[in-house]
Enzyme design. Structure first.
Site, PDB file in Angstrom:
ATOM      1  N   ARG A   1      -5.457  27.786 -47.096  1.00  0.00           N
ATOM      2  CA  ARG A   1      -4.317  27.639 -46.169  1.00  0.00           C
ATOM      3  C   ARG A   1      -3.209  28.542 -46.705  1.00  0.00           C
ATOM      4  NH1 ARG A   1      -4.151  22.579 -45.980  1.00  0.00           N
ATOM      5  NH2 ARG A   1      -2.522  21.951 -47.437  1.00  0.00           N
TER       6      ARG A   1
ATOM      7  N   TYR B   1     -11.317  25.753 -43.558  1.00  0.00           N
ATOM      8  CA  TYR B   1     -11.835  24.785 -44.531  1.00  0.00           C
ATOM      9  C   TYR B   1     -13.346  24.687 -44.352  1.00  0.00           C
ATOM     10  CZ  TYR B   1      -6.881  23.884 -44.071  1.00  0.00           C
ATOM     11  OH  TYR B   1      -5.513  24.051 -43.996  1.00  0.00           O
TER      12      TYR B   1
ATOM     13  N   GLU C   1       1.259  27.617 -40.791  1.00  0.00           N
ATOM     14  CA  GLU C   1       0.297  27.252 -41.823  1.00  0.00           C
ATOM     15  C   GLU C   1      -1.160  27.199 -41.347  1.00  0.00           C
ATOM     16  OE1 GLU C   1       0.585  23.004 -42.968  1.00  0.00           O
ATOM     17  OE2 GLU C   1       2.495  23.010 -41.893  1.00  0.00           O
TER      18      GLU C   1
ATOM     19  N   GLU D   1       0.902  29.020 -46.018  1.00  0.00           N
ATOM     20  CA  GLU D   1       1.999  28.350 -45.292  1.00  0.00           C
ATOM     21  C   GLU D   1       3.351  28.903 -45.720  1.00  0.00           C
ATOM     22  OE1 GLU D   1       2.386  24.113 -46.134  1.00  0.00           O
ATOM     23  OE2 GLU D   1       3.546  23.843 -44.291  1.00  0.00           O
TER      24      GLU D   1
ATOM     25  N   HIS E   1      -6.201  21.262 -37.750  1.00  0.00           N
ATOM     26  CA  HIS E   1      -4.804  20.820 -37.675  1.00  0.00           C
ATOM     27  C   HIS E   1      -3.961  21.815 -36.882  1.00  0.00           C
ATOM     28  CE1 HIS E   1      -3.554  23.692 -40.844  1.00  0.00           C
ATOM     29  NE2 HIS E   1      -4.579  23.280 -41.575  1.00  0.00           N
TER      30      HIS E   1
ATOM     31  N   HIS F   1      -4.707  16.605 -47.267  1.00  0.00           N
ATOM     32  CA  HIS F   1      -3.619  16.039 -48.064  1.00  0.00           C
ATOM     33  C   HIS F   1      -4.183  15.449 -49.348  1.00  0.00           C
ATOM     34  CE1 HIS F   1      -0.572  15.831 -44.496  1.00  0.00           C
ATOM     35  NE2 HIS F   1      -0.806  17.041 -44.923  1.00  0.00           N
TER      36      HIS F   1
ATOM     37  N   ASP G   1       9.337  -4.934 -61.981  1.00  0.00           N
ATOM     38  CA  ASP G   1      10.743  -4.630 -61.682  1.00  0.00           C
ATOM     39  C   ASP G   1      11.064  -3.136 -61.822  1.00  0.00           C
ATOM     40  OD1 ASP G   1      10.479  -4.474 -64.358  1.00  0.00           O
ATOM     41  OD2 ASP G   1      12.223  -5.706 -64.860  1.00  0.00           O
TER      42      ASP G   1
ATOM     43  N   HIS H   1       4.973  22.766 -37.913  1.00  0.00           N
ATOM     44  CA  HIS H   1       5.768  21.560 -37.613  1.00  0.00           C
ATOM     45  C   HIS H   1       7.216  21.858 -37.971  1.00  0.00           C
ATOM     46  CE1 HIS H   1       5.855  20.707 -41.980  1.00  0.00           C
ATOM     47  NE2 HIS H   1       4.570  21.008 -41.992  1.00  0.00           N
TER      48      HIS H   1
ATOM     49  N   ASP I   1       8.288  23.916 -47.918  1.00  0.00           N
ATOM     50  CA  ASP I   1       6.887  23.517 -47.684  1.00  0.00           C
ATOM     51  C   ASP I   1       6.035  24.785 -47.681  1.00  0.00           C
ATOM     52  OD1 ASP I   1       4.541  22.299 -46.922  1.00  0.00           O
ATOM     53  OD2 ASP I   1       5.207  21.755 -44.898  1.00  0.00           O
TER      54      ASP I   1
ATOM     55  N   HIS J   1       7.859  16.656 -42.379  1.00  0.00           N
ATOM     56  CA  HIS J   1       7.443  16.689 -40.974  1.00  0.00           C
ATOM     57  C   HIS J   1       8.666  16.193 -40.210  1.00  0.00           C
ATOM     58  CE1 HIS J   1       3.048  16.279 -42.490  1.00  0.00           C
ATOM     59  NE2 HIS J   1       3.478  17.501 -42.537  1.00  0.00           N
TER      60      HIS J   1
ATOM     61  N   ASP K   1      -0.243  23.218 -52.187  1.00  0.00           N
ATOM     62  CA  ASP K   1       0.721  22.954 -51.112  1.00  0.00           C
ATOM     63  C   ASP K   1       1.847  22.164 -51.761  1.00  0.00           C
ATOM     64  OD1 ASP K   1       2.178  22.110 -48.913  1.00  0.00           O
ATOM     65  OD2 ASP K   1       0.431  21.571 -47.707  1.00  0.00           O
TER      66      ASP K   1
HETATM   67  N1  GLY Z   1       2.747  19.633 -46.908  1.00  0.00           N
HETATM   68  C1  GLY Z   1       2.382  18.996 -45.726  1.00  0.00           C
HETATM   69  C2  GLY Z   1       2.209  19.951 -44.628  1.00  0.00           C
HETATM   70  O1  GLY Z   1       2.094  21.125 -44.869  1.00  0.00           O
HETATM   71  O2  GLY Z   1       2.234  19.609 -43.484  1.00  0.00           O
HETATM   72 MN    MN Z   2       3.558  21.965 -43.595  1.00  0.00          MN
HETATM   73 MN    MN Z   3       2.541  22.039 -46.714  1.00  0.00          MN
END
Ligand code: GLY
Ligand code: MN
Ligand code: MN
Length: 430
Positions: free
Chosen positions: A398, A381, A377, A400, A343, A236, A37, A347, A264, A354, A253
């Site tokens: 990365r 890698y 971003e 971003e 990637h 992720h 619960d 976004h 982000d 997103h 991140d």
């Molecule tokens: N934190 C997820 C992305 O950068 O898309």
């Molecule tokens: Mn992002």
């Molecule tokens: Mn991110």
């Protein structure tokens, strides 16, 4: 919450786009059980939040042209409220939310049955399961039995209007997103200052999130990613179970929410405070790719264009460092960068990390417009099992930032956290 007129304007905007004799239904989120619960922390559905500013679960907004806006909410219940917190109650909807009429949620079926008698078009966000379930139920109402098939074939996706509106941020939204960017940046600075070999990834995440809370953000916008060494190559990675090793980089991140709007940010830095020469080689490629991409984040360009700017620089860098072979044109053509950059470069960002909004219109990439907020971003890698020269293996990077598109230069909402190598090393030395 913004001023009530902001939500009223948003509803009015939608109603002006809806045909006569139409009704739109947008549901709030439900609470979700985590175990037995105990619930997950509640997060309002973004579409519903956008239109009402109301953050309780189990509510439904019903609007249409030429009629009052209606909100169905949980009734007040003093016994329940002792356990689970205060409820607004239908009697306070008008004064507290500026929505014309409040009803108890239990009255939804009856009221919808009555309202649907005069309705030809039904609109709701198709991807929202709760809204779809309400429409399914409403269409079964006895009061519209003879018109059931007709209504079923006159359902339209409210997202086409709603998500287009959410894509362009108003002044209030930009203020909230600037604050989300500011606090998110402070969290990354705190992590750089506190990081030491031997800490766990999760301990470093807790420092970032502690800073978010202390600065007034109630929630993370998504699960914080902290990956040391090779873990940075998992895009992720949320396990955060390992210890940070001397000599490795760590990728964080993380972003907080302010009034529901997301920050982000990703930064990658040396756990011991000094970049090795192999780390520096790769880092500078990613940093320059980000700079080139951001330059291309201007009105009239598309996300595809700034992605291609980043891709070209990353691919050039991979060739210069002997990680891939051939000319830049052939490497791009054959996508030889793909094992190391898999990637997109950006976004939309907003109430969802997103965020909603179409990336294409009639098969053509959507042009960037003033008021869009988009991440930039790029990354590289080079995981331990890759074919790259050994000195680069186990390095994931990365960088971003969140960028507001303006009629002038791109406006970086997250600029308060360093990303030049020298600035990071200086900050980490204290
Ligand atoms: N934190 C997820 C992305 O950068 O898309
Ligand atoms: Mn992002
Ligand atoms: Mn991110």
């Amino acid at each position: 919450m913004f001023s009530l007129h902001v939500y009223q304007q948003r509803r009015d905007h939608l109603k002006a786009l809806m045909p006569d004799k139409s009704l739109a239904i947008v549901s709030a989120a439900h609470e979700i059980i985590r175990n037995r619960d105990a619930e997950y922390p509640f997060r309002q559905s973004s579409d519903f939040w956008y239109l009402t500013g109301f953050t309780e679960p189990d509510a439904v907004l019903v609007i249409g042209p030429n009629q009052p806006d209606r909100l169905f909410v949980r009734p007040k219940n003093p016994d329940q409220e002792v356990w689970t917190g205060r409820r607004l109650g239908p009697e306070n909807v008008q004064t507290q939310l500026g929505i014309d009429e409040g009803f108890p949620i239990d009255a939804l079926d009856t009221e919808l049955g009555r309202l649907l008698r005069d309705v030809v078009w039904l609109e709701y966000p198709f991807q929202c399961m709760q809204s779809s379930a309400i429409v399914d139920q409403a269409i079964k109402s006895k009061s519209i039995k003879s018109r059931r098939q007709d209504l079923l074939s006159h359902c339209a996706d409210l997202s086409r209007h709603l998500h287009r509106a959410r894509l362009i941020k108003s002044d209030e939204e930009i203020t909230a997103m600037r604050e989300a960017g500011r606090i998110s940046a402070l969290g990354h600075v705190a992590a750089m200052q506190a990081c030491e070999p031997g800490m766990t990834e999760d301990q470093l995440a807790s420092i970032v999130e502690h800073c978010f809370r202390m600065e007034g953000s109630p929630a993370v916008a998504y699960q914080t990613i902290v990956g040391g060494g090779d873990n940075a190559c998992i895009l992720h990675y949320i396990d955060r179970a390992d210890r940070l090793q001397d000599g490795d980089l760590v990728l964080i991140d993380a972003g907080c929410e302010v009034q529901g709007y997301a920050g982000d940010i990703t930064r990658t830095f040396p756990i011991n405070g000094s970049f090795s020469s192999a780390q520096a080689d790769l880092y500078d490629v990613v940093l320059s790719a980000q700079a080139e991409a951001i330059q291309a984040m201007v009105v009239g360009n598309s996300i595809k264009q700034f992605h291609e700017a980043a891709l070209r620089r990353l691919t050039e860098g991979l060739i210069d460092l002997n990680i891939i072979e051939g000319s830049i044109e052939s490497a791009l053509e054959e996508k030889r960068y793909l094992p190391y950059y898999m990637h997109g470069t950006g976004h939309f960002l907003g109430l969802d990390v997103h965020d909603v909004g179409a990336y294409e219109d009639d098969g053509r990439p959507v042009e960037l417009s003033e008021g869009m907020v988009i991440t930039c971003e790029p990354g590289l890698y080079i995981d331990q099992r890759s074919d790259a020269p050994e000195r680069y293996r186990g390095i994931g990077i990365r960088i971003e930032d969140d960028v507001l598109i303006t009629n002038q230069d791109p406006d970086i909402l997250t600029s308060k956290v360093p990303k030049e190598r020298f600035d990071i090393e200086t900050l980490m030395r204290g």
